[in-house]
Scaffold this motif. Structure first.
Motif, PDB file in Angstrom:
ATOM      1  N   LEU A  18      60.862  39.282  59.053  1.00 23.29           N
ATOM      2  CA  LEU A  18      60.952  40.706  58.728  1.00 23.29           C
ATOM      3  C   LEU A  18      62.310  41.309  59.097  1.00 23.29           C
ATOM      4  O   LEU A  18      62.759  42.258  58.454  1.00 23.29           O
ATOM      5  N   GLY A  19      62.991  40.773  60.086  1.00 27.99           N
ATOM      6  CA  GLY A  19      64.346  41.229  60.402  1.00 27.99           C
ATOM      7  C   GLY A  19      65.298  40.935  59.260  1.00 27.99           C
ATOM      8  O   GLY A  19      66.131  41.778  58.888  1.00 27.99           O
ATOM      9  N   ILE A  20      65.187  39.741  58.682  1.00 27.03           N
ATOM     10  CA  ILE A  20      65.992  39.355  57.524  1.00 27.03           C
ATOM     11  C   ILE A  20      65.684  40.277  56.352  1.00 27.03           C
ATOM     12  O   ILE A  20      66.579  40.793  55.685  1.00 27.03           O
ATOM     13  N   VAL A  21      64.394  40.500  56.127  1.00 24.15           N
ATOM     14  CA  VAL A  21      63.956  41.355  55.022  1.00 24.15           C
ATOM     15  C   VAL A  21      64.507  42.772  55.183  1.00 24.15           C
ATOM     16  O   VAL A  21      65.026  43.362  54.239  1.00 24.15           O
ATOM     17  N   GLY A  22      64.427  43.298  56.393  1.00 21.65           N
ATOM     18  CA  GLY A  22      64.935  44.640  56.642  1.00 21.65           C
ATOM     19  C   GLY A  22      66.424  44.751  56.360  1.00 21.65           C
ATOM     20  O   GLY A  22      66.895  45.714  55.742  1.00 21.65           O
ATOM     21  N   GLY A  23      67.182  43.750  56.795  1.00 22.26           N
ATOM     22  CA  GLY A  23      68.615  43.750  56.546  1.00 22.26           C
ATOM     23  C   GLY A  23      68.947  43.646  55.075  1.00 22.26           C
ATOM     24  O   GLY A  23      69.846  44.338  54.573  1.00 22.26           O
ATOM     25  N   LEU A  24      68.221  42.790  54.360  1.00 25.64           N
ATOM     26  CA  LEU A  24      68.468  42.645  52.925  1.00 25.64           C
ATOM     27  C   LEU A  24      68.083  43.908  52.168  1.00 25.64           C
ATOM     28  O   LEU A  24      68.796  44.330  51.251  1.00 25.64           O
ATOM     29  N   TYR A  33      67.839  55.894  45.187  1.00 27.65           N
ATOM     30  CA  TYR A  33      66.708  55.651  44.296  1.00 27.65           C
ATOM     31  C   TYR A  33      65.364  55.553  45.022  1.00 27.65           C
ATOM     32  O   TYR A  33      64.318  55.565  44.383  1.00 27.65           O
ATOM     33  N   GLY A  34      65.349  55.375  46.312  1.00 23.10           N
ATOM     34  CA  GLY A  34      64.098  55.335  47.056  1.00 23.10           C
ATOM     35  C   GLY A  34      63.227  54.116  46.789  1.00 23.10           C
ATOM     36  O   GLY A  34      62.005  54.200  46.852  1.00 23.10           O
ATOM     37  N   GLU A  35      63.840  52.964  46.499  1.00 22.32           N
ATOM     38  CA  GLU A  35      63.081  51.754  46.147  1.00 22.32           C
ATOM     39  C   GLU A  35      62.846  50.800  47.315  1.00 22.32           C
ATOM     40  O   GLU A  35      61.938  49.980  47.262  1.00 22.32           O
ATOM     41  N   ALA A  36      63.678  50.871  48.328  1.00 23.18           N
ATOM     42  CA  ALA A  36      63.612  49.889  49.419  1.00 23.18           C
ATOM     43  C   ALA A  36      62.326  50.048  50.217  1.00 23.18           C
ATOM     44  O   ALA A  36      61.819  51.156  50.402  1.00 23.18           O
ATOM     45  N   TRP A  37      61.815  48.929  50.674  1.00 21.45           N
ATOM     46  CA  TRP A  37      60.661  48.923  51.566  1.00 21.45           C
ATOM     47  C   TRP A  37      61.161  48.754  52.994  1.00 21.45           C
ATOM     48  O   TRP A  37      62.189  48.125  53.237  1.00 21.45           O
ATOM     49  N   THR A  38      60.396  49.260  53.918  1.00 18.76           N
ATOM     50  CA  THR A  38      60.709  49.062  55.330  1.00 18.76           C
ATOM     51  C   THR A  38      60.096  47.739  55.784  1.00 18.76           C
ATOM     52  O   THR A  38      59.159  47.231  55.147  1.00 18.76           O
ATOM     53  N   PRO A  39      60.576  47.194  56.905  1.00 20.25           N
ATOM     54  CA  PRO A  39      59.920  45.998  57.441  1.00 20.25           C
ATOM     55  C   PRO A  39      58.430  46.231  57.714  1.00 20.25           C
ATOM     56  O   PRO A  39      57.620  45.331  57.498  1.00 20.25           O
ATOM     57  N   ALA A  40      58.057  47.427  58.129  1.00 18.27           N
ATOM     58  CA  ALA A  40      56.639  47.716  58.382  1.00 18.27           C
ATOM     59  C   ALA A  40      55.823  47.655  57.091  1.00 18.27           C
ATOM     60  O   ALA A  40      54.693  47.150  57.089  1.00 18.27           O
ATOM     61  N   GLN A  41      56.379  48.159  56.000  1.00 20.56           N
ATOM     62  CA  GLN A  41      55.672  48.073  54.717  1.00 20.56           C
ATOM     63  C   GLN A  41      55.498  46.609  54.296  1.00 20.56           C
ATOM     64  O   GLN A  41      54.439  46.216  53.814  1.00 20.56           O
ATOM     65  N   CYS A  42      56.542  45.820  54.475  1.00 23.43           N
ATOM     66  CA  CYS A  42      56.452  44.393  54.141  1.00 23.43           C
ATOM     67  C   CYS A  42      55.435  43.691  55.037  1.00 23.43           C
ATOM     68  O   CYS A  42      54.645  42.873  54.561  1.00 23.43           O
ATOM     69  N   ALA A  43      55.437  44.025  56.332  1.00 24.97           N
ATOM     70  CA  ALA A  43      54.469  43.429  57.261  1.00 24.97           C
ATOM     71  C   ALA A  43      53.056  43.748  56.825  1.00 24.97           C
ATOM     72  O   ALA A  43      52.166  42.888  56.881  1.00 24.97           O
TER      73      ALA A  43
END
Length: 160
Positions: A18-24, A33-43
């Motif tokens: 999730l750290g990698i995901v958050g950075g990417l 555009y408001g498209e990015a997810w947070t690490p918490a959403q991915c978790a």
């Protein structure tokens, strides 16, 4: 799963990434555009059945990821992100193709995705056989409150 794709290593990812995901997400998605997810959403997605993630690695550095899920005979590409420095180098296509293969292995016959209207990734999806099947008006809300449409696409992934 670990496999070589062009000059990328594709590997399975999980909550430990999730750290990698958050950075990417932070570098790959323009905040207007408001498209990015947070690490918490991915978790939170990992708590659902049928969810998997694939990470593209080049020179020991994660350059992109795809998060997807399969339910019965349908699969959905939930999120695909590639570091801007690695774009146009094949990572997005490799991740998309790996998602298709994994979805097939999980018994899916169709792969769905959603993307903001005007996103350059639409060209990649069209090249890979996706067809637009709908649009959600004003789906994304940008940082300044503006709204953007989302387009929905589908592709049959039945192995022939």
């Amino acid at each position: 799963m670990t496999r070589k794709a062009t000059n990328f290593l594709l590997r399975s990812g999980g909550v430990e990434d999730l750290g990698i995901v958050g950075g990417l997400c932070a570098c790959a998605f323009d905040p207007r555009y408001g498209e990015a997810w947070t690490p918490a959403q991915c978790a939170g997605m990992f708590a659902l059945p049928g969810v998997w993630m694939t990470i593209a690695v080049r020179d020991d550095q994660a350059v992109g990821f795809a998060m997807s899920r399969a339910i019965l005979d349908d699969a959905e590409l939930l999120l695909l992100a590639v570091d801007p420095a690695a774009r146009r180098g094949g990572a997005g296509r490799a991740l998309l193709r790996a998602t298709i293969v994994e979805a097939q292995l999980r018994g899916a016959t169709n792969l769905h995705l959603e993307v903001r209207s005007g996103n350059p990734a639409v060209a990649l999806y069209a090249e890979e056989g996706f067809t637009k099947i709908g649009e959600r008006r004003n789906y994304y809300r940008g940082a300044a409150g503006e709204q953007f449409n989302a387009q929905t696409f589908r592709r049959s992934i039945i192995e022939e």
